[in-house]
Enzyme design. Structure first.
Site, PDB file in Angstrom:
ATOM      1  N   ASP A 182       0.833  -1.103   0.094  1.00 55.37           N
ATOM      2  CA  ASP A 182      -0.013  -0.096  -0.145  1.00 55.37           C
ATOM      3  C   ASP A 182       1.019   1.114   0.270  1.00 55.37           C
ATOM      4  OD1 ASP A 182      -1.350   2.237   0.819  1.00 55.37           O
ATOM      5  OD2 ASP A 182      -3.068   0.953   1.538  1.00 55.37           O
ATOM      6  N   HIS A 183       1.113   1.880  -0.958  1.00 54.96           N
ATOM      7  CA  HIS A 183       2.095   2.760  -1.230  1.00 54.96           C
ATOM      8  C   HIS A 183       2.031   3.795  -0.300  1.00 54.96           C
ATOM      9  CE1 HIS A 183      -0.544   5.056  -4.005  1.00 54.96           C
ATOM     10  NE2 HIS A 183       0.426   6.057  -3.944  1.00 54.96           N
ATOM     11  N   HIS A 218      -5.836   2.810   1.090  1.00 54.79           N
ATOM     12  CA  HIS A 218      -5.159   4.014   1.671  1.00 54.79           C
ATOM     13  C   HIS A 218      -5.766   4.551   2.889  1.00 54.79           C
ATOM     14  CE1 HIS A 218      -2.938   3.088  -2.045  1.00 54.79           C
ATOM     15  NE2 HIS A 218      -3.633   3.752  -2.705  1.00 54.79           N
TER      16      HIS A 218
HETATM   17  C1  BG6 Z   1      -3.525   4.445  -6.282  1.00 53.96           C
HETATM   18  C2  BG6 Z   1      -4.904   4.325  -6.920  1.00 53.96           C
HETATM   19  O1  BG6 Z   1      -3.470   3.342  -5.453  1.00 53.96           O
HETATM   20  O2  BG6 Z   1      -3.322   5.667  -5.639  1.00 53.96           O
HETATM   21  C3  BG6 Z   1      -5.050   5.505  -8.014  1.00 53.96           C
HETATM   22  O3  BG6 Z   1      -5.228   3.271  -7.849  1.00 53.96           O
HETATM   23  C4  BG6 Z   1      -4.762   6.943  -7.000  1.00 53.96           C
HETATM   24  O4  BG6 Z   1      -6.610   5.757  -8.520  1.00 53.96           O
HETATM   25  C5  BG6 Z   1      -3.531   6.681  -6.322  1.00 53.96           C
HETATM   26  O5  BG6 Z   1      -4.544   8.150  -8.037  1.00 53.96           O
HETATM   27  C6  BG6 Z   1      -3.100   8.088  -5.535  1.00 53.96           C
HETATM   28  O6  BG6 Z   1      -1.860   7.917  -4.994  1.00 53.96           O
HETATM   29  P1  BG6 Z   1      -0.965   9.468  -4.710  1.00 53.96           P
HETATM   30  O7  BG6 Z   1       0.229   8.649  -4.019  1.00 53.96           O
HETATM   31  O8  BG6 Z   1      -0.917  10.112  -6.003  1.00 53.96           O
HETATM   32  O9  BG6 Z   1      -1.969   9.879  -3.785  1.00 53.96           O
END
Ligand code: BG6
Length: 511
Positions: free
Chosen positions: A196-197, A259
């Site tokens: 989960d980045h 997230h």
């Molecule tokens: C991803 C989703 O996990 O996270 C995307 O699949 C989303 O839809 C993205 O745009 C958002 O990541 P960040 O780091 O740009 O907030």
């Protein structure tokens, strides 16, 4: 004098010699995130010279063609500019390409042979990290084929073989359980790293340090002092080229199950027994298990789903969601969701957690607002009526990462009271470098630290909650999904959700 930082173990450790095999090597994620992260690790001297990178994908290509393609993509990632050619050449010499189909058994046999034949194999030996940057339907089949090619963990072997799995991890509880079952057949849980980045973001990691590294917050961090919590993940970008995937996911699956729930658990969890992965996962799991879901009608009343209509953001025309490429013309998929949740435990009982996320919104911001009880107005009733503003702790995850206290103070020169902010922003101090999420996550997977990854039971618990809402939505389809204008902050229904409770959303530019 400033105190020296207390450095936790593992920090700045060099990662051990490992072969990093990327499945889906020609995809967007490899180009935009994985290779840039590897390049920066090389630049910082974190990668051992015995680390080799092998891209595995279907199209025929030579090592040099693959390297050239990655070099070009690297140059387009802003954080990597300008690319240091000496570092790149040093890394590129250890990047290889292996052509093979994701489902073809023979490809995996060839991969196993190739790994052994690489010059770095004398250093990495049997230590492998398999990065599944593919479409989710391949996660299980790849694990099975790795097992048949003898590339999964060997009982009793000291050489780790690990798996990084990108999201989405399933699309509901039963598919996540099935995927866990398949992966666990070949990899023990401590060898599986589910990404989960958001957990790799500095400001998200800081939630633990901020909460448990200070003494002043803990006494206030509960139902006696906190009125409610808001979590907003607002995106300005529309769905764009990802319509095919997104239309079968929607905001609930794409952003909330992972997230937003990760942010919520970090805010709501009890202090863990230690900073070890198992202790942190155990506390996060308890939060998810404490989320109380009401009966279906109430569940529906506490949630809002909506889709963006055609419009414009900052003069840029935005097609209606239903007209995006890859999206069904009468799609009922939500691009916005808001939900009032309750963590029904001793600490939080009665404190609503309002969460929302959406695409094509006015601003790009991720923020957590901890909104405290209203102070009694008695002394200031003459100047501000019965309603002094509430104190707010605003935790800004991105952009302008930082933390801000919003409190009441005297308006200078007047007999009046107004809100002021006291803040800490990372970027005010330009020496503060915020590493990209993928850099941290890759290092952690390479050294086997699962703290910032999702454990199987956590993922399943999160799906269990999201499924309840999804099923309620499916049982009560609404003929007309509410629409919102691109460039707004969601539909009026989302505002009404809080107004019913005499509250309002904090919209990122306040205070
Ligand atoms: C991803 C989703 O996990 O996270 C995307 O699949 C989303 O839809 C993205 O745009 C958002 O990541 P960040 O780091 O740009 O907030």
């Amino acid at each position: 004098m400033e105190a020296q930082p207390c450095v936790l173990e593992n920090e700045a450790a060099k990662v051990p010699p490992t072969s990093i095999v990327i499945f889906g090597a020609t995809g967007d994620l490899t180009h935009r995130k994985i290779i840039p992260a590897i390049y920066h690790l090389e630049k910082e001297g974190r990668l051992d010279a015995g680390c080799a990178i092998i891209g595995y994908a279907r199209r025929p290509k030579t090592d040099d063609e693959f390297r050239a393609e990655l070099r070009q993509a690297l140059g387009e990632v802003s954080r990597s500019k300008p690319v240091d050619e000496t570092i790149w050449r040093r890394l590129a010499n250890r990047i290889y390409y292996q052509q093979g189909d994701l489902l073809d058994e023979q490809g995996y046999q060839q991969l196993a042979a190739r790994l052994q034949a690489l010059p770095e194999s004398a250093r990495f030996g049997q230590t492998h990290l398999f990065y599944l940057a593919t479409a989710p339907e391949y996660f299980g089949p790849i694990a099975e084929r790795l097992a048949r090619a003898g590339l999964t963990p060997l009982p009793g072997s000291p050489a780790p073989r690990r798996l990084i799995v990108e999201k989405p991890f399933g699309r509901d509880l039963s598919s996540a359980q099935e995927l866990n079952r398949i992966l666990h057949t070949h990899f023990p849980e401590d060898s599986i790293f589910r990404i989960d980045h958001y957990l790799g973001k500095e400001t998200v990691q800081n939630l633990l340090y901020f909460r448990f590294g200070n003494s002043i917050y803990e006494p206030l961090w509960n139902r006696r002092y906190i009125d409610h919590v808001q979590i907003t993940v607002a995106e300005k970008l529309e769905v764009g080229r990802r319509g095919g995937y997104y239309d079968s996911a929607g905001a609930l699956r794409d952003m909330l199950q992972n997230h937003i729930f990760q942010l919520l658990t970090l805010i709501a969890m009890e202090p863990p027994a230690s900073l070890r992965a198992a202790a942190i996962h155990a506390e996060k799991l308890k939060v998810l298990q404490s989320i109380a879901l009401p009966a279906e009608d109430e569940l529906l009343a506490r949630s809002v789903r909506a889709q963006y209509a055609a419009g414009a953001i900052d003069g840029r025309p935005i097609p209606a969601y239903c007209q995006e490429p890859g999206v069904a013309p009468h799609s009922k998929t939500e691009t916005f969701v808001a939900w009032k949740l309750e963590v029904d435990n001793w600490r939080w009982s009665g404190v609503p957690f309002y969460v929302r996320t959406g695409k094509a919104l006015a601003r790009q911001f991720t923020e957590i607002n901890i909104v405290f009880n209203r102070p009694p107005s008695v002394l200031f009733a003459a100047v501000c009526g019965q309603r002094l503003s509430r104190n707010v702790l605003r935790i800004r995850i991105q952009p302008n990462e930082g933390i801000q206290w919003i409190f009441n103070a005297k308006l200078p020169g007047r007999q009046a009271i107004h809100e002021v902010g006291m803040d800490f922003f990372y970027r005010k101090d330009s020496s503060q470098y915020l590493p990209e999420a993928y850099e941290r996550l890759l290092v952690d997977a390479l050294v086997g630290d699962a703290t910032l990854f999702m454990r199987s039971d956590e993922v399943e618990a999160a799906w269990g909650i999201v499924d309840r809402l999804r099923e309620a939505w499916d049982r009560q389809p609404i003929p007309d999904l509410p629409l919102y204008q691109p460039g707004a902050l969601g539909p009026a229904e989302a505002d009404a959700l809080l107004e019913r409770d005499q509250r309002h959303w904090r919209n990122g530019d306040e205070g």
